[in-house]
Write a protein that holds these residues in place. Structure first.
Motif, PDB file in Angstrom:
ATOM      1  N   ARG A 218      -7.094   9.036   9.855  1.00 16.52           N
ATOM      2  CA  ARG A 218      -5.667   8.879  10.167  1.00 16.52           C
ATOM      3  C   ARG A 218      -5.366   9.096  11.652  1.00 16.52           C
ATOM      4  NH1 ARG A 218      -4.999  12.309   5.200  1.00 16.52           N
ATOM      5  NH2 ARG A 218      -4.187  10.973   3.551  1.00 16.52           N
ATOM      6  N   GLY A 219      -6.283   9.806  12.333  1.00 19.44           N
ATOM      7  CA  GLY A 219      -5.990  10.295  13.670  1.00 19.44           C
ATOM      8  C   GLY A 219      -5.575   9.263  14.689  1.00 19.44           C
ATOM      9  N   GLY A 220      -6.300   8.176  14.782  1.00 18.42           N
ATOM     10  CA  GLY A 220      -5.977   7.202  15.815  1.00 18.42           C
ATOM     11  C   GLY A 220      -5.164   6.044  15.322  1.00 18.42           C
ATOM     12  N   ASN A 221      -4.805   6.067  14.030  1.00 14.76           N
ATOM     13  CA  ASN A 221      -4.271   4.835  13.462  1.00 14.76           C
ATOM     14  C   ASN A 221      -3.234   5.096  12.380  1.00 14.76           C
ATOM     15  OD1 ASN A 221      -4.248   1.970  12.896  1.00 14.76           O
ATOM     16  ND2 ASN A 221      -5.327   2.485  11.028  1.00 14.76           N
ATOM     17  N   ALA A 222      -2.071   5.577  12.767  1.00 16.53           N
ATOM     18  CA  ALA A 222      -0.991   5.703  11.795  1.00 16.53           C
ATOM     19  C   ALA A 222      -0.606   4.307  11.324  1.00 16.53           C
ATOM     20  CB  ALA A 222       0.203   6.398  12.440  1.00 16.53           C
ATOM     21  N   SER A 223      -0.345   4.139  10.039  1.00 22.85           N
ATOM     22  CA  SER A 223       0.010   2.825   9.520  1.00 22.85           C
ATOM     23  C   SER A 223       1.250   2.300  10.224  1.00 22.85           C
ATOM     24  CB  SER A 223       0.255   2.910   8.020  1.00 22.85           C
ATOM     25  OG  SER A 223      -0.953   3.093   7.335  1.00 22.85           O
ATOM     26  N   SER A 224       1.226   1.013  10.486  1.00 23.10           N
ATOM     27  CA  SER A 224       2.346   0.377  11.182  1.00 23.10           C
ATOM     28  C   SER A 224       2.469  -1.045  10.671  1.00 23.10           C
ATOM     29  CB  SER A 224       2.077   0.372  12.692  1.00 23.10           C
ATOM     30  OG  SER A 224       0.935  -0.421  12.972  1.00 23.10           O
ATOM     31  N   ASP A 225       3.426  -1.777  11.205  1.00 24.81           N
ATOM     32  CA  ASP A 225       3.561  -3.185  10.836  1.00 24.81           C
ATOM     33  C   ASP A 225       2.332  -3.963  11.286  1.00 24.81           C
ATOM     34  OD1 ASP A 225       6.007  -2.740   9.696  1.00 24.81           O
ATOM     35  OD2 ASP A 225       7.144  -3.283  11.489  1.00 24.81           O
ATOM     36  N   GLN A 226       1.676  -3.474  12.334  1.00 25.78           N
ATOM     37  CA  GLN A 226       0.491  -4.139  12.870  1.00 25.78           C
ATOM     38  C   GLN A 226      -0.702  -3.935  11.956  1.00 25.78           C
ATOM     39  OE1 GLN A 226      -0.865  -2.924  16.891  1.00 25.78           O
ATOM     40  NE2 GLN A 226      -2.829  -2.563  15.895  1.00 25.78           N
ATOM     41  N   CYS A 227      -0.988  -2.687  11.617  1.00 25.89           N
ATOM     42  CA  CYS A 227      -2.182  -2.379  10.821  1.00 25.89           C
ATOM     43  C   CYS A 227      -1.842  -1.373   9.739  1.00 25.89           C
ATOM     44  CB  CYS A 227      -3.287  -1.815  11.722  1.00 25.89           C
ATOM     45  SG  CYS A 227      -4.785  -1.346  10.823  1.00 25.89           S
ATOM     46  N   ARG A 228      -2.122  -1.753   8.498  1.00 22.00           N
ATOM     47  CA  ARG A 228      -1.895  -0.850   7.379  1.00 22.00           C
ATOM     48  C   ARG A 228      -3.169  -0.065   7.118  1.00 22.00           C
ATOM     49  NH1 ARG A 228       2.742  -2.730   4.991  1.00 22.00           N
ATOM     50  NH2 ARG A 228       3.004  -0.507   4.508  1.00 22.00           N
ATOM     51  N   SER A 229      -3.027   1.242   7.021  1.00 20.77           N
ATOM     52  CA  SER A 229      -4.180   2.127   6.849  1.00 20.77           C
ATOM     53  C   SER A 229      -4.200   2.703   5.433  1.00 20.77           C
ATOM     54  CB  SER A 229      -4.113   3.261   7.877  1.00 20.77           C
ATOM     55  OG  SER A 229      -5.186   4.152   7.722  1.00 20.77           O
ATOM     56  N   ALA A 230      -5.359   2.651   4.792  1.00 17.06           N
ATOM     57  CA  ALA A 230      -5.490   3.167   3.425  1.00 17.06           C
ATOM     58  C   ALA A 230      -6.742   4.021   3.308  1.00 17.06           C
ATOM     59  CB  ALA A 230      -5.556   2.016   2.421  1.00 17.06           C
ATOM     60  N   ILE A 231      -6.670   5.022   2.443  1.00 17.93           N
ATOM     61  CA  ILE A 231      -7.811   5.884   2.141  1.00 17.93           C
ATOM     62  C   ILE A 231      -8.125   5.757   0.657  1.00 17.93           C
ATOM     63  CG2 ILE A 231      -8.500   8.305   1.839  1.00 17.93           C
ATOM     64  CD1 ILE A 231      -7.081   8.845   4.536  1.00 17.93           C
ATOM     65  N   VAL A 232      -9.388   5.497   0.337  1.00 19.37           N
ATOM     66  CA  VAL A 232      -9.830   5.415  -1.054  1.00 19.37           C
ATOM     67  C   VAL A 232     -10.720   6.618  -1.333  1.00 19.37           C
ATOM     68  CG1 VAL A 232     -11.077   4.079  -2.776  1.00 19.37           C
ATOM     69  CG2 VAL A 232      -9.722   2.897  -1.049  1.00 19.37           C
ATOM     70  N   ARG A 233     -10.262   7.483  -2.231  1.00 18.77           N
ATOM     71  CA  ARG A 233     -11.036   8.666  -2.626  1.00 18.77           C
ATOM     72  C   ARG A 233     -11.917   8.281  -3.807  1.00 18.77           C
ATOM     73  NH1 ARG A 233      -5.714  12.689  -2.334  1.00 18.77           N
ATOM     74  NH2 ARG A 233      -5.708  12.918  -0.047  1.00 18.77           N
ATOM     75  N   THR A 234     -13.223   8.201  -3.575  1.00 17.75           N
ATOM     76  CA  THR A 234     -14.126   7.660  -4.594  1.00 17.75           C
ATOM     77  C   THR A 234     -14.848   8.750  -5.372  1.00 17.75           C
ATOM     78  OG1 THR A 234     -16.048   7.523  -3.130  1.00 17.75           O
ATOM     79  CG2 THR A 234     -14.552   5.661  -3.129  1.00 17.75           C
ATOM     80  N   GLY A 235     -15.028   8.492  -6.661  1.00 18.39           N
ATOM     81  CA  GLY A 235     -15.880   9.332  -7.487  1.00 18.39           C
ATOM     82  C   GLY A 235     -17.311   8.842  -7.370  1.00 18.39           C
ATOM     83  N   ALA A 236     -18.185   9.310  -8.275  1.00 13.81           N
ATOM     84  CA  ALA A 236     -19.576   8.849  -8.302  1.00 13.81           C
ATOM     85  C   ALA A 236     -19.592   7.348  -8.578  1.00 13.81           C
ATOM     86  CB  ALA A 236     -20.343   9.591  -9.390  1.00 13.81           C
ATOM     87  N   VAL A 237     -20.283   6.590  -7.736  1.00 14.19           N
ATOM     88  CA  VAL A 237     -20.275   5.131  -7.856  1.00 14.19           C
ATOM     89  C   VAL A 237     -21.432   4.693  -8.749  1.00 14.19           C
ATOM     90  CG1 VAL A 237     -20.329   2.945  -6.617  1.00 14.19           C
ATOM     91  CG2 VAL A 237     -19.213   4.943  -5.578  1.00 14.19           C
ATOM     92  N   VAL A 238     -21.099   3.968  -9.803  1.00 15.79           N
ATOM     93  CA  VAL A 238     -22.071   3.555 -10.811  1.00 15.79           C
ATOM     94  C   VAL A 238     -22.575   2.150 -10.492  1.00 15.79           C
ATOM     95  CG1 VAL A 238     -22.387   3.022 -13.260  1.00 15.79           C
ATOM     96  CG2 VAL A 238     -21.013   5.004 -12.582  1.00 15.79           C
ATOM     97  N   GLY A 239     -23.849   2.063 -10.143  1.00 17.99           N
ATOM     98  CA  GLY A 239     -24.492   0.787  -9.850  1.00 17.99           C
ATOM     99  C   GLY A 239     -25.983   0.919 -10.075  1.00 17.99           C
ATOM    100  N   ARG A 240     -26.641  -0.149 -10.415  1.00 17.06           N
ATOM    101  CA  ARG A 240     -28.040  -0.100 -10.855  1.00 17.06           C
ATOM    102  C   ARG A 240     -29.016   0.317  -9.760  1.00 17.06           C
ATOM    103  NH1 ARG A 240     -32.440   0.763 -11.984  1.00 17.06           N
ATOM    104  NH2 ARG A 240     -33.921  -0.375 -13.279  1.00 17.06           N
TER     105      ARG A 240
END
Length: 298
Positions: free
Chosen positions: A146-168
């Protein structure tokens, strides 16, 4: 408008799957890596020259594998784990400030900032708290993104909090595949601890959804079904037509990984993807059974 995504950590387990997923959806993909190559850019080049002008979305999936059993939990390795996440998020967030063409920045983080509780069910409205090494890492990781990039009309910032990722071919499943295939797999510790999880396909699709909808804020990258470590283990064993008889004792888990890392396996919070679902995203693998059947090939 062209779709060109820059992926930090694009050669890792999640990043490589995301790169393939987005390429199949018509995206051009460039990977940030320590080594130069075709459709790659180095971290040094990002710091020196910024983000290429033709890139319009950025995803950070960088992070040293915390649960690498071949690496002892030394102060040096702890610093590598910390720096690989916090510094990469900071580098990309700062670079985005000088890149007006970027429309979306998605940073993958962890769920360890949710303190395990017998009664509390967390949603994206919960900010999390500082209670151990992993929670402090998650909080610092998000702050850096978040530090250098507060969401704005220019760039939308999102954080995805992930659990254990299930893949082979990586992550938790790769680690437990052989013992479970031999009929020797089982829960960690008591097995009563909650295990937040998500199928790799759904995580990649969620990131694509956020990019295309220009979503902002926090999203829980966990499947809707809340399950214990024991419940997951039993369903995985059944999908392989194997028994699930042996618990791995808590002291063994701590001996292999160290107490701070073992917390990832021996404790977990109940988490719902409330905002993820309300954004219109639909899980292809919402249940453990559907996810492990896909991984096993049933």
């Amino acid at each position: 408008m062209s779709k060109h995504t820059l992926i930090g950590g694009g050669t890792g387990f999640i990043g490589s799957h995301l790169a393939k997923h987005l390429a199949q959806k018509g995206y051009e993909v460039t990977v940030v890596s320590r080594m130069p190559g075709l459709k790659r850019i180095t971290w040094h080049e990002i710091e020196k020259n910024g983000i290429p002008n033709n890139v319009n979305s950025v995803v950070n999936a960088t992070g040293q594998n915390v649960l690498d059993p071949s690496r002892r939990w030394t102060p040096g390795f702890q610093q590598n784990v910390w720096n690989s996440r916090v510094n990469s998020a900071k580098t990309l967030a700062n670079a985005i400030q000088a890149s007006p063409q970027i429309t979306t920045f998605v940073n993958l983080c962890g769920v360890s900032l949710y303190r395990p509780s017998d009664t509390k069910v967390y949603t994206e409205q919960d900010e999390g708290e500082d209670y151990d090494y992993m929670s402090r890492l998650c909080l610092a990781w998000e702050a850096a993104a978040r530090g250098g990039n507060a969401s704005s009309d220019q760039c939308r910032s999102a954080i995805v909090r992930t659990g254990a990722v299930v893949g082979r071919d990586g992550g938790m499943i790769k680690g437990i595949w052989l013992p479970f295939k031999l009929g020797l797999g089982g829960p960690m510790g008591t097995g009563e601890q909650i295990m937040p999880w998500i199928h790799m396909h759904d995580l990649c699709s969620l990131i694509q959804h956020i990019i295309e909808k220009r979503e902002t804020g926090v999203f829980n990258g966990v499947a809707p079904e809340i399950v214990s470590n024991k419940g997951f283990s039993q369903i995985f064993a059944a999908s392989l037509n194997r028994p699930c008889l042996f618990n791995v004792p808590e002291f063994v888990v701590k001996a292999i990984f160290g107490e701070e890392r073992a917390a990832l396996l021996l404790s977990g919070a109940k988490i719902q993807p409330k905002r993820t679902l309300s954004s219109g995203f639909q899980f292809k693998y919402p249940s453990v059974k559907s996810a492990v059947n896909e991984v096993v090939g049933n």
